[in-house]
Design a protein around this motif. Structure first.
Motif, PDB file in Angstrom:
ATOM      1  N   SER A 521      68.055   6.754 -29.541  1.00 22.71           N
ATOM      2  CA  SER A 521      67.315   5.514 -29.294  1.00 22.71           C
ATOM      3  C   SER A 521      65.844   5.770 -28.989  1.00 22.71           C
ATOM      4  CB  SER A 521      67.962   4.738 -28.140  1.00 22.71           C
ATOM      5  OG  SER A 521      69.319   4.537 -28.400  1.00 22.71           O
ATOM      6  N   SER A 522      65.171   6.438 -29.885  1.00 16.93           N
ATOM      7  CA  SER A 522      63.776   6.794 -29.665  1.00 16.93           C
ATOM      8  C   SER A 522      62.874   5.920 -30.517  1.00 16.93           C
ATOM      9  CB  SER A 522      63.558   8.267 -30.024  1.00 16.93           C
ATOM     10  OG  SER A 522      62.195   8.573 -30.069  1.00 16.93           O
ATOM     11  N   LEU A 523      61.852   5.337 -29.884  1.00 18.92           N
ATOM     12  CA  LEU A 523      60.887   4.527 -30.627  1.00 18.92           C
ATOM     13  C   LEU A 523      60.117   5.373 -31.631  1.00 18.92           C
ATOM     14  CD1 LEU A 523      59.315   2.127 -27.982  1.00 18.92           C
ATOM     15  CD2 LEU A 523      60.529   1.479 -30.069  1.00 18.92           C
ATOM     16  N   SER A 524      59.914   6.653 -31.303  1.00 21.80           N
ATOM     17  CA  SER A 524      59.130   7.503 -32.195  1.00 21.80           C
ATOM     18  C   SER A 524      59.795   7.648 -33.547  1.00 21.80           C
ATOM     19  CB  SER A 524      58.905   8.872 -31.555  1.00 21.80           C
ATOM     20  OG  SER A 524      60.144   9.519 -31.334  1.00 21.80           O
ATOM     21  N   TYR A 525      61.111   7.871 -33.561  1.00 20.07           N
ATOM     22  CA  TYR A 525      61.753   8.025 -34.873  1.00 20.07           C
ATOM     23  C   TYR A 525      62.011   6.670 -35.519  1.00 20.07           C
ATOM     24  CZ  TYR A 525      66.688   6.916 -33.712  1.00 20.07           C
ATOM     25  OH  TYR A 525      67.848   6.286 -33.378  1.00 20.07           O
ATOM     26  N   LEU A 526      62.180   5.601 -34.719  1.00 15.33           N
ATOM     27  CA  LEU A 526      62.331   4.265 -35.313  1.00 15.33           C
ATOM     28  C   LEU A 526      61.079   3.878 -36.090  1.00 15.33           C
ATOM     29  CD1 LEU A 526      64.136   2.123 -32.577  1.00 15.33           C
ATOM     30  CD2 LEU A 526      65.043   2.894 -34.771  1.00 15.33           C
ATOM     31  N   LEU A 531      63.661   1.770 -42.010  1.00 26.60           N
ATOM     32  CA  LEU A 531      64.856   0.997 -41.678  1.00 26.60           C
ATOM     33  C   LEU A 531      64.659  -0.479 -41.995  1.00 26.60           C
ATOM     34  CD1 LEU A 531      65.672   2.595 -38.204  1.00 26.60           C
ATOM     35  CD2 LEU A 531      66.617   3.195 -40.442  1.00 26.60           C
ATOM     36  N   SER A 532      65.798  -1.165 -42.122  1.00 28.66           N
ATOM     37  CA  SER A 532      65.797  -2.619 -42.311  1.00 28.66           C
ATOM     38  C   SER A 532      66.448  -3.336 -41.135  1.00 28.66           C
ATOM     39  CB  SER A 532      66.544  -2.998 -43.602  1.00 28.66           C
ATOM     40  OG  SER A 532      66.039  -2.293 -44.708  1.00 28.66           O
ATOM     41  N   THR A 533      67.438  -2.692 -40.517  1.00 24.95           N
ATOM     42  CA  THR A 533      68.286  -3.383 -39.543  1.00 24.95           C
ATOM     43  C   THR A 533      68.680  -2.459 -38.399  1.00 24.95           C
ATOM     44  OG1 THR A 533      69.215  -4.706 -41.351  1.00 24.95           O
ATOM     45  CG2 THR A 533      70.411  -4.725 -39.264  1.00 24.95           C
ATOM     46  N   LEU A 534      68.751  -3.023 -37.182  1.00 21.29           N
ATOM     47  CA  LEU A 534      69.376  -2.366 -36.035  1.00 21.29           C
ATOM     48  C   LEU A 534      70.674  -3.093 -35.727  1.00 21.29           C
ATOM     49  CD1 LEU A 534      66.455  -1.768 -33.475  1.00 21.29           C
ATOM     50  CD2 LEU A 534      67.375  -0.198 -35.197  1.00 21.29           C
ATOM     51  N   LYS A 535      71.742  -2.313 -35.499  1.00 25.03           N
ATOM     52  CA  LYS A 535      73.023  -2.909 -35.123  1.00 25.03           C
ATOM     53  C   LYS A 535      73.323  -2.533 -33.675  1.00 25.03           C
ATOM     54  CE  LYS A 535      76.325  -3.430 -38.031  1.00 25.03           C
ATOM     55  NZ  LYS A 535      77.484  -3.217 -38.925  1.00 25.03           N
ATOM     56  N   ILE A 536      73.517  -3.557 -32.835  1.00 26.31           N
ATOM     57  CA  ILE A 536      73.782  -3.341 -31.413  1.00 26.31           C
ATOM     58  C   ILE A 536      75.243  -2.940 -31.258  1.00 26.31           C
ATOM     59  CG2 ILE A 536      73.668  -4.340 -29.108  1.00 26.31           C
ATOM     60  CD1 ILE A 536      71.739  -6.428 -30.232  1.00 26.31           C
ATOM     61  N   ASP A 537      75.476  -1.836 -30.560  1.00 26.64           N
ATOM     62  CA  ASP A 537      76.831  -1.319 -30.420  1.00 26.64           C
ATOM     63  C   ASP A 537      77.708  -2.271 -29.617  1.00 26.64           C
ATOM     64  OD1 ASP A 537      78.669   1.042 -30.791  1.00 26.64           O
ATOM     65  OD2 ASP A 537      78.720   0.842 -28.611  1.00 26.64           O
ATOM     66  N   MET A 560      62.946  -5.033 -29.201  1.00 27.34           N
ATOM     67  CA  MET A 560      62.447  -3.873 -29.932  1.00 27.34           C
ATOM     68  C   MET A 560      62.512  -4.118 -31.435  1.00 27.34           C
ATOM     69  SD  MET A 560      63.891   0.043 -29.740  1.00 27.34           S
ATOM     70  CE  MET A 560      63.920  -0.039 -27.963  1.00 27.34           C
ATOM     71  N   ALA A 561      63.644  -4.659 -31.910  1.00 24.23           N
ATOM     72  CA  ALA A 561      63.779  -4.946 -33.341  1.00 24.23           C
ATOM     73  C   ALA A 561      62.737  -5.962 -33.791  1.00 24.23           C
ATOM     74  CB  ALA A 561      65.187  -5.454 -33.627  1.00 24.23           C
ATOM     75  N   ASP A 562      62.506  -6.965 -32.954  1.00 23.30           N
ATOM     76  CA  ASP A 562      61.505  -7.982 -33.304  1.00 23.30           C
ATOM     77  C   ASP A 562      60.122  -7.357 -33.387  1.00 23.30           C
ATOM     78  OD1 ASP A 562      60.769 -10.848 -33.682  1.00 23.30           O
ATOM     79  OD2 ASP A 562      59.631 -10.441 -31.836  1.00 23.30           O
ATOM     80  N   MET A 563      59.814  -6.453 -32.444  1.00 19.04           N
ATOM     81  CA  MET A 563      58.510  -5.802 -32.418  1.00 19.04           C
ATOM     82  C   MET A 563      58.295  -4.946 -33.664  1.00 19.04           C
ATOM     83  SD  MET A 563      57.110  -3.126 -29.551  1.00 19.04           S
ATOM     84  CE  MET A 563      58.434  -1.992 -29.953  1.00 19.04           C
ATOM     85  N   VAL A 568      68.371  -7.665 -36.761  1.00 20.86           N
ATOM     86  CA  VAL A 568      69.280  -7.155 -35.743  1.00 20.86           C
ATOM     87  C   VAL A 568      70.625  -7.826 -35.909  1.00 20.86           C
ATOM     88  CG1 VAL A 568      68.496  -8.841 -34.016  1.00 20.86           C
ATOM     89  CG2 VAL A 568      69.576  -6.702 -33.276  1.00 20.86           C
ATOM     90  N   VAL A 569      71.691  -7.001 -35.807  1.00 21.75           N
ATOM     91  CA  VAL A 569      73.066  -7.483 -35.937  1.00 21.75           C
ATOM     92  C   VAL A 569      73.847  -7.001 -34.724  1.00 21.75           C
ATOM     93  CG1 VAL A 569      75.184  -7.402 -37.313  1.00 21.75           C
ATOM     94  CG2 VAL A 569      72.951  -7.397 -38.457  1.00 21.75           C
ATOM     95  N   ALA A 570      74.610  -7.887 -34.111  1.00 22.32           N
ATOM     96  CA  ALA A 570      75.445  -7.525 -32.965  1.00 22.32           C
ATOM     97  C   ALA A 570      76.873  -7.306 -33.442  1.00 22.32           C
ATOM     98  CB  ALA A 570      75.396  -8.612 -31.909  1.00 22.32           C
ATOM     99  N   GLU A 571      77.475  -6.179 -33.012  1.00 19.30           N
ATOM    100  CA  GLU A 571      78.851  -5.862 -33.386  1.00 19.30           C
ATOM    101  C   GLU A 571      79.813  -6.225 -32.251  1.00 19.30           C
ATOM    102  OE1 GLU A 571      78.985  -2.016 -36.088  1.00 19.30           O
ATOM    103  OE2 GLU A 571      77.944  -1.562 -34.219  1.00 19.30           O
ATOM    104  N   GLY A 572      81.053  -6.462 -32.614  1.00 20.99           N
ATOM    105  CA  GLY A 572      82.099  -6.657 -31.608  1.00 20.99           C
ATOM    106  C   GLY A 572      82.019  -7.969 -30.859  1.00 20.99           C
TER     107      GLY A 572
END
Length: 616
Positions: A521-526, A531-537, A560-563, A568-572
Motif C-alpha cells: 500500500s505505497s503511494l510511491s508505487y501507485l 493502474l485503472s482500479t483499486l479494489k478494497i479488500d 486516495m483513489a479519487d486523488m 474504486v471497487v469494494a469487495e465482500g
C-alpha cells in the motif's frame, strides 16, 4: 656385433683348451704310456662338448644381461638399487631425471627427498630390509630445482647369495595427483561458491548420523532458500546471480561457527550442518542469526537488492532416523517457513510431512484435472450502487473434482502457487474467460468487462505480449478484459510489472490492484504503476460501518483513489449498511453476496440479457 664377438672368443677359448689336452696325449703315446693315452682320450672326449655348452650358456647370459641393461636405460620409471647402508648403489637414467641430479651414486637415498619426507623414506627402507616384504607409498615430496614434485615409491628387498639390497622404483605422479584433486574438487565442491556441493553434504550428513548414533548426541540441519533469486538472474543476468550466491555464502559462513559445515545443495538452496546441539533452541538461535545476516541489502551492479531467505530446521534423532530422511524433514520445514511469507524459520513437525504428501498428491491431481477439463469459471457481478446497473464480472475458478464435489480455491490455489502449476492454470483461466466473452458476443449480447486474476508467479513469467496474444486470439476488444493483480506481485519485481502493465494499458486493457490495503500500500508505487482500479479488500469492508479503524481505512483508500484518478471497487459487500456507508463515501461499484453471488456462465448470460438490477 658385440655379442657375436664375445661368442667367437668363447669358441676359440674352448678350442684352445682341446688342443692343450691333445698335445700331452701325443707325448704319452710316443713314450709308450698307452693307458695314460686312453685316459687322456677320454678326458678330451668329455672336455670338447663341455666347452661348447659353456660357451652357449655364457652367450645366453650375456644376451640376457644386455637385455636387462637396455630395459633399465629405457624404462620410464626411476629404478634405484640401495645398499644396506641406505646409500645409492646403482640407478638408471630415469632416476637422474626424477631427482634432477646426476651424482646419485653413493648419496643417501632418503636425503634425495624433501626434508619432511626423509624420516618416512628411511622407515620404509628399514621395514623393507627387515621384513623382506614389498612396501609402497603413493606420494612423497621431492624438491627438484626449487620445485616440489610428487613421486610414488615402491620398495622390495633383493637378496643375492646373502647380500641384501633394496630396489626402489619411483614414478612422477605430480600431474596425475593434480588432475585427481581437481576431479575431486569438481565432484564435491560447488563451482560458484567453492562450498561443498549436495553430494558432499549428503556424504558428510551420513557420517554425522553415524557419529551421533554412536555417541548418543544430537545434531541439526538447516536448509535455506533464497527468495527472488530467479528474478535477479532473469533481470540482471546470471553473472549477477553468481555474485549474489557468493555474497550469500559468505554471509552464512560468517554467521555460523567455524566447525559447522555450510554447503550449496541447489540453485538457490544452502544447507548448514550443526554439530553437537545440546538443545533445539541452539538451532533456532543460529537460524535467527543467519536471517539477521541479510538485514542489509546486497549491492549488485550499483543497486541494492534485499534477499529474503527462509530456513527449515530438522534434528537428529528427534525428527529422522537416517540422513536422507533428515534432509527431507529440513526441506519440508523450509517450505512451511516459506508459506509463512519468507524471512522465517520453522522446525520440522510430523504433521508437516503429512501435509507435504497431501500437497504432492494434490499437485498431481491438479495437473490431471486440467487435462481432464474438470475446472470451470463462475462469474461474480460488479454492480453500481448509483443505478444498480451491471458494471462487470470477476471470473472465479472452481474445481469440480469427481468423487469430492467442488474443491475450495483456498485449498488448491496455495498448492498451485507453491508448485508453479498456477502459471499454466492461470493461462487457462484467461483463455477460458476470453473464449466465453467471444461466445457472448456471437450470441448478440453486449458483454461487460470480465476481470481475470493474475498470480504473482504468472506475472513474473509472462509478458504483455503473452497476455495480448491470448486476447487477440479470440478477437476481443481490449476493453472487455480487465487484469487483476495483487500488491505483492508488483513489489516482487516492480520493473517487470511496470513493463507488463504499461504494455496492457497502452492497448486499452484495464488493470486493477486486488486486495488493496493488505500488502505494501505505497503511494510511491501507485503513482508509478499504470493502474485503472483499486479494489478494497473484504477484510476492511467487513468492519464497516461499526469498526472505527476499518471505517478510517476504507474512507482513506477511497480518497486516495479519487486523488489518483482511479476507480474504486469494494469487495465482500454482504449487508445493506455496508453498501450505504460505501455509497456515502462515493464508492459506487461493489461486489459481494448482497449484489450477486458467483454464477455459472449460463446465468451470467441471463444477467447480460436482461441487465438485472438489484436494490442495495
Amino acid at each position: 656385433m658385440v655379442l657375436r664377438r664375445k661368442i667367437r672368443w668363447l669358441t676359440l677359448f674352448s678350442l684352445f683348451g682341446c688342443l692343450a689336452a691333445a698335445v700331452p696325449a701325443y707325448v704319452l703315446l710316443q713314450l709308450g704310456l698307452f693307458p695314460f693315452l686312453i685316459f687322456a682320450a677320454g678326458a678330451l672326449a668329455l672336455a670338447w662338448p663341455a666347452s661348447g655348452l659353456l660357451a652357449e650358456r655364457m652367450a645366453r647370459l650375456i644376451d640376457h644381461d644386455e637385455r636387462l641393461t637396455g630395459i633399465m636405460r629405457n624404462v620410464g620409471e626411476a629404478i634405484v638399487l640401495v645398499a644396506d647402508d641406505g646409500t645409492v648403489e646403482e640407478h638408471n637414467p630415469a632416476a637422474e631425471s626424477l631427482f634432477g641430479r646426476p651424482d646419485l651414486d653413493g648419496a643417501p637415498f632418503a636425503a634425495l627427498f624433501a626434508e619432511a619426507e626423509r624420516g618416512r623414506v628411511a622407515a620404509l627402507l628399514v621395514a623393507g630390509m627387515r621384513d623382506g616384504a614389498s612396501v609402497q607409498e603413493p606420494a612423497l615430496g621431492v624438491e627438484r630445482a626449487g620445485v616440489r614434485i610428487e613421486a610414488s615409491l615402491a620398495i622390495s628387498c633383493l637378496d643375492v647369495h646373502g647380500r641384501r639390497s633394496t630396489i626402489a622404483v619411483l614414478a612422477d605422479v605430480t600431474q596425475r595427483l593434480r588432475h585427481e584433486r581437481e576431479l575431486l574438487r569438481l565432484a564435491t565442491r560447488d563451482r560458484v561458491t567453492g562450498l561443498p556441493n549436495r553430494a558432499m553434504v549428503e556424504s558428510l550428513l551420513e557420517a554425522a548420523v553415524e557419529e551421533a548414533r554412536r555417541a548418543g548426541t544430537r545434531f541439526g540441519v538447516l536448509c535455506l532458500d533464497l527468495s527472488r533469486f530467479k528474478l535477479i538472474t532473469d533481470t540482471l543476468g546470471h553473472q549477477a546471480g553468481e555474485r549474489l550466491l557468493i555474497e550469500v555464502a559468505a554471509r552464512i559462513q560468517a554467521a555460523v561457527p567455524g566447525i559447522d559445515v555450510v554447503g550449496r545443495i541447489g540453485t538457490d538452496d544452502f544447507a548448514v550442518l550443526l554439530d553437537h546441539l545440546p538443545e533445539p533452541e541452539h538451532a533456532a538461535a543460529l537460524a535467527r542469526t543467519v536471517l539477521a545476516a541479510f538485514d542489509d541489502p546486497v549491492d549488485l551492479d550499483g543497486a541494492e537488492h534485499y534477499v529474503r531467505p527462509s530456513i527449515g530446521i530438522a534434528l537428529f534423532p528427534d525428527h529422522a532416523d537416517d540422513a536422507a530422511e533428515l534432509m527431507r524433514a529440513a526441506d519440508t520445514a523450509l517450505y512451511a517457513a516459506k508459506r509463512q511469507g519468507g524471512r522465517r524459520w520453522a522446525f520440522f513437525r510430523r504433521e508437516m510431512a503429512d501435509q507435504a504428501r497431501r500437497h504432492l498428491a494434490l499437485d498431481r491431481d491438479l495437473r490431471a484435472a486440467l487435462a481432464a477439463g474438470e475446472f470451470r469459471l463462475v462469474y461474480q457481478p460488479k454492480v453500481s450502487l448509483a443505478d444498480h446497473a451491471l458494471e462487470g464480472f470477476e471470473a472465479l475458478l472452481r474445481w469440480e473434482r469427481p468423487g469430492h464435489g467442488v474443491v475450495s480455491p483456498g485449498e488448491f490455489i496455495p498448492v498451485a502457487e507453491e508448485t508453479g502449476f498456477i502459471v499454466p492454470l492461470g493461462d487457462w483461466v484467461l483463455e477460458e474467460a476470453c473464449r466465453q466473452q467471444r461466445a457472448w458476443l456471437e450470441r448478440g449480447l453486449e458483454p461487460v468487462p470480465v476481470a481475470v486474476n493474475i498470480s504473482p508467479r504468472q506475472l513474473r513469467q509472462r509478458t504483455a505480449v503473452d497476455f495480448l496474444a491470448t486476447i487477440a486470439r479470440h478477437g476481443l476488444p481490449p476493453g472487455l478484459i480487465e487484469i487483476e493483480i495483487t500488491e505483492g506481485a508488483v513489489v516482487q519485481d516492480i520493473d517487470h510489472a511496470l513493463s507488463v502493465l504499461a504494455g496492457l494499458k497502452a492497448v486499452g486493457i484495464r488493470v486493477a490492484v486486488d486486495d488493496f490495503g493488505t500488502g505494501y500500500s505505497s503511494l510511491s508505487y501507485l503513482k508509478r504503476l499504470p493502474l485503472s482500479t483499486l479494489k478494497i479488500d473484504r477484510s476492511f469492508v467487513a468492519g464497516v460501518p461499526g469498526g472505527r479503524e476499518d471505517c478510517g481505512i476504507v474512507s482513506t483508500i477511497i480518497a486516495m483513489a479519487d486523488m489518483l484518478d482511479l476507480d474504486v471497487v469494494a469487495e465482500g459487500v454482504e449487508r445493506p449498511e455496508q453498501a450505504a456507508f460505501l455509497r456515502h463515501h462515493n464508492c459506487l461499484t461493489v461486489q459481494g453476496w448482497l449484489t450477486g453471488r458467483p454464477v455459472p456462465a449460463a446465468e451470467a448470460a441471463e444477467l447480460l440479457a436482461v441487465r438485472l438490477k438489484r436494490t442495495a
